[in-house]
Design a protein around this motif. Structure first.
Motif, short mmCIF file in Angstrom:
data_model
loop_
_atom_site.label_atom_id
_atom_site.label_comp_id
_atom_site.label_asym_id
_atom_site.label_seq_id
_atom_site.Cartn_x
_atom_site.Cartn_y
_atom_site.Cartn_z
N LEU A 56 1.06 -0.99 -0.29
CA LEU A 56 -0.08 0.13 0.04
C LEU A 56 0.87 0.46 0.19
O LEU A 56 1.52 2.03 0.73
CB LEU A 56 -1.08 0.17 1.26
N PRO A 57 1.56 2.32 -1.10
CA PRO A 57 2.27 3.03 -1.16
C PRO A 57 1.31 4.42 -0.62
O PRO A 57 0.91 4.22 -0.63
CB PRO A 57 2.28 2.85 -2.90
N ARG A 58 2.27 4.56 0.75
CA ARG A 58 1.78 5.72 1.29
C ARG A 58 0.39 5.50 1.34
O ARG A 58 -0.34 6.83 1.64
CB ARG A 58 1.40 7.06 0.56
N GLY A 59 -0.37 4.40 2.06
CA GLY A 59 -1.13 4.77 2.68
C GLY A 59 -1.30 3.47 3.78
O GLY A 59 -0.26 2.83 3.95
N PRO A 60 -2.09 2.57 4.53
CA PRO A 60 -3.54 2.99 3.95
C PRO A 60 -4.56 4.94 3.88
O PRO A 60 -3.54 5.29 4.87
CB PRO A 60 -4.89 2.00 4.07
N ILE A 61 -5.76 5.38 3.54
CA ILE A 61 -5.62 6.41 4.38
C ILE A 61 -6.81 5.93 5.40
O ILE A 61 -8.20 6.08 5.31
CB ILE A 61 -6.18 7.02 2.66
N MET A 62 -7.04 7.01 6.29
CA MET A 62 -7.91 6.79 8.13
C MET A 62 -6.87 8.00 8.89
O MET A 62 -5.96 8.28 8.58
CB MET A 62 -7.50 5.18 7.90
N ASP A 63 -7.77 7.63 9.68
CA ASP A 63 -7.56 7.90 11.01
C ASP A 63 -6.46 7.64 11.81
O ASP A 63 -7.14 5.89 12.73
CB ASP A 63 -8.80 8.88 11.81
N TYR A 64 -5.16 7.38 11.44
CA TYR A 64 -4.43 6.87 12.23
C TYR A 64 -4.06 6.45 13.92
O TYR A 64 -3.97 5.71 14.86
CB TYR A 64 -2.76 6.82 12.59
N LYS A 65 -4.86 7.23 14.77
CA LYS A 65 -5.35 7.72 15.76
C LYS A 65 -5.86 7.25 16.12
O LYS A 65 -6.28 6.70 17.26
CB LYS A 65 -5.51 9.28 16.28
N ASP A 66 -7.36 6.74 15.01
CA ASP A 66 -8.74 5.87 15.54
C ASP A 66 -8.28 4.08 15.90
O ASP A 66 -8.18 3.70 14.86
CB ASP A 66 -9.35 5.50 14.46
N LYS A 67 -7.67 3.91 16.98
CA LYS A 67 -7.32 2.30 16.89
C LYS A 67 -8.11 1.36 16.39
O LYS A 67 -7.92 0.21 16.00
CB LYS A 67 -6.08 2.15 18.47
N GLU A 68 -8.78 1.65 16.82
CA GLU A 68 -10.65 0.35 16.46
C GLU A 68 -10.20 0.33 15.34
O GLU A 68 -10.95 -0.30 14.31
CB GLU A 68 -11.78 1.07 17.49
N LEU A 69 -10.52 1.83 14.47
CA LEU A 69 -10.13 1.83 13.28
C LEU A 69 -9.70 0.97 12.11
O LEU A 69 -9.82 0.11 11.08
CB LEU A 69 -10.74 2.73 12.22
N VAL A 70 -8.03 1.27 12.63
CA VAL A 70 -6.16 0.72 11.68
C VAL A 70 -6.61 -0.91 12.46
O VAL A 70 -6.51 -1.54 11.45
CB VAL A 70 -5.50 1.09 12.72
N GLN A 71 -7.03 -1.37 13.57
CA GLN A 71 -7.28 -2.79 13.80
C GLN A 71 -8.28 -3.26 12.97
O GLN A 71 -8.27 -4.29 12.43
CB GLN A 71 -7.72 -2.81 14.74
N TYR A 72 -9.27 -3.13 12.73
CA TYR A 72 -9.73 -3.39 11.92
C TYR A 72 -9.48 -3.75 10.40
O TYR A 72 -9.85 -4.56 9.68
CB TYR A 72 -11.41 -2.87 12.03
#
Length: 340
Positions: A56-72
């Motif tokens: 994933l070049p320069r990705g993914p795009i999300m709120d990296y401080k949202d642990k639940e979202l990153v984990q999911y």
């Protein structure tokens, strides 16, 4: 979502998969309450024995401080990867760690990164460290950024302004376009490859970039007409010689000044002669430097550049850089990024 997100990056845009057409790809996303909250362009490199790798070049795009979202997101991506016989997933998100003036040394550059690293580690990711060699990473970790201003010329260092004046004195002109400038731009990149002993990209690759980003791509070329410069220099030489003949011997200061001017113009004429020996003595504009840039989201990235070393004294790159800085199409662009 990608274009509006703070982690927006060209390499995560939809059409980047079409540029990297020698890879397979997946478009991934996460919805929460009918809102797209995460996206990721996954490039897939097929390996022997039916294995593959995900990148994933320069990705993914999300709120990296949202642990639940990153984990999911990564839990679901790993499920897809397992079905695809993927042996590892690599990602290098465009998290802005810090910035500092190029003349300074930033001693606190990693002070606010632990929150991101802890979340990534909780997803079983391994951080490769803050490497200092460009060979240790797929994408560069350091970028030279120029933030846009209304009157950007006024913010330029004195040295840069002086070099732009040198380019103006040699009548360097800046033009911009797309496919119609591709041949000349490719030629300049080839010259740079030969000079530096590196392999960059070819004309077909540049054409692919222009075709897939028709609204955001641009080629800038710096051009000059050496024939006209030579003509003006010779006319100036004739006038200086006339002035010297008309100046009395006791006007030593004026004679000394005219001698300096004559020496300078003779130097220019000799320089132009060497150029004519290679290019021919024609009344035409010659492309001497070029940049290919793509504007996406809130940045414009200078991706590739080339220059004819024989014209380095013309200082064309300084003038075309500034023109590129002013170019982005959207009015609320917040910055121009020059990738180095």
């Amino acid at each position: 979502m990608c274009e509006k997100n703070e982690y927006c990056n060209l390499l995560q845009s939809y059409n980047w998969a079409k540029v990297k057409n020698n890879w397979d790809h997946l478009y991934t996303g996460v919805y929460k309450n009918n809102e797209l909250v995460a996206t990721g362009l996954v490039l897939i490199k097929r390996l022997p024995l039916s294995f593959c790798m995900y990148y994933l070049p320069r990705g993914p795009i999300m709120d990296y401080k949202d642990k639940e979202l990153v984990q999911y997101y990564f839990d679901q991506l790993k499920k897809l990867a397992k079905k695809d016989h993927c042996i590892f997933i690599k990602f290098d998100p465009a998290i802005h760690v810090n910035d500092y003036d190029s003349k300074s040394y930033n001693i606190n550059r990693y002070k606010d990164t632990e929150i991101y690293l802890d979340i990534f580690k909780s997803c079983k990711a391994t951080h490769h460290g803050y490497t200092m060699s460009i060979a240790d990473t797929v994408q560069p970790r350091f970028q030279s950024n120029v933030y846009s201003y209304e009157n950007i010329e006024e913010t330029l260092p004195k040295h840069t302004k002086r070099l732009i004046k040198d380019a103006d004195r040699r009548n360097v002109q800046i033009i911009h376009g797309q496919g119609e400038l591709l041949d000349e731009f490719s030629r300049l990149v080839e010259l740079t490859e030969s000079r530096k002993g590196v392999a960059l990209r070819d004309k077909e690759y540049f054409k692919t970039l222009l075709e897939n980003y028709p609204e955001g791509s641009v080629i800038f070329l710096a051009t000059c007409n050496v024939y006209q410069l030579d003509k003006e220099a010779k006319e100036k030489k004739v006038q200086i010689e006339k002035d010297m003949d008309a100046t009395p011997e006791n006007a030593k200061k004026k004679l000394h000044r005219l001698e300096d001017q004559l020496q300078s113009v003779n130097k220019d004429i000799n320089e132009y002669k060497k150029i004519f020996d290679e290019f021919g003595q024609e009344d035409k504009e010659i492309a001497i430097a070029g940049i290919l840039s793509i504007q996406y989201g809130n940045t414009c990235e200078m991706l590739y550049a080339g220059m004819d070393e024989r014209f380095k004294k013309f200082m064309p790159q300084y003038k075309e850089y500034v023109e590129n800085f002013k170019w982005p199409l959207i009015e609320d662009v917040c910055g121009v990024i020059w990738v180095v």
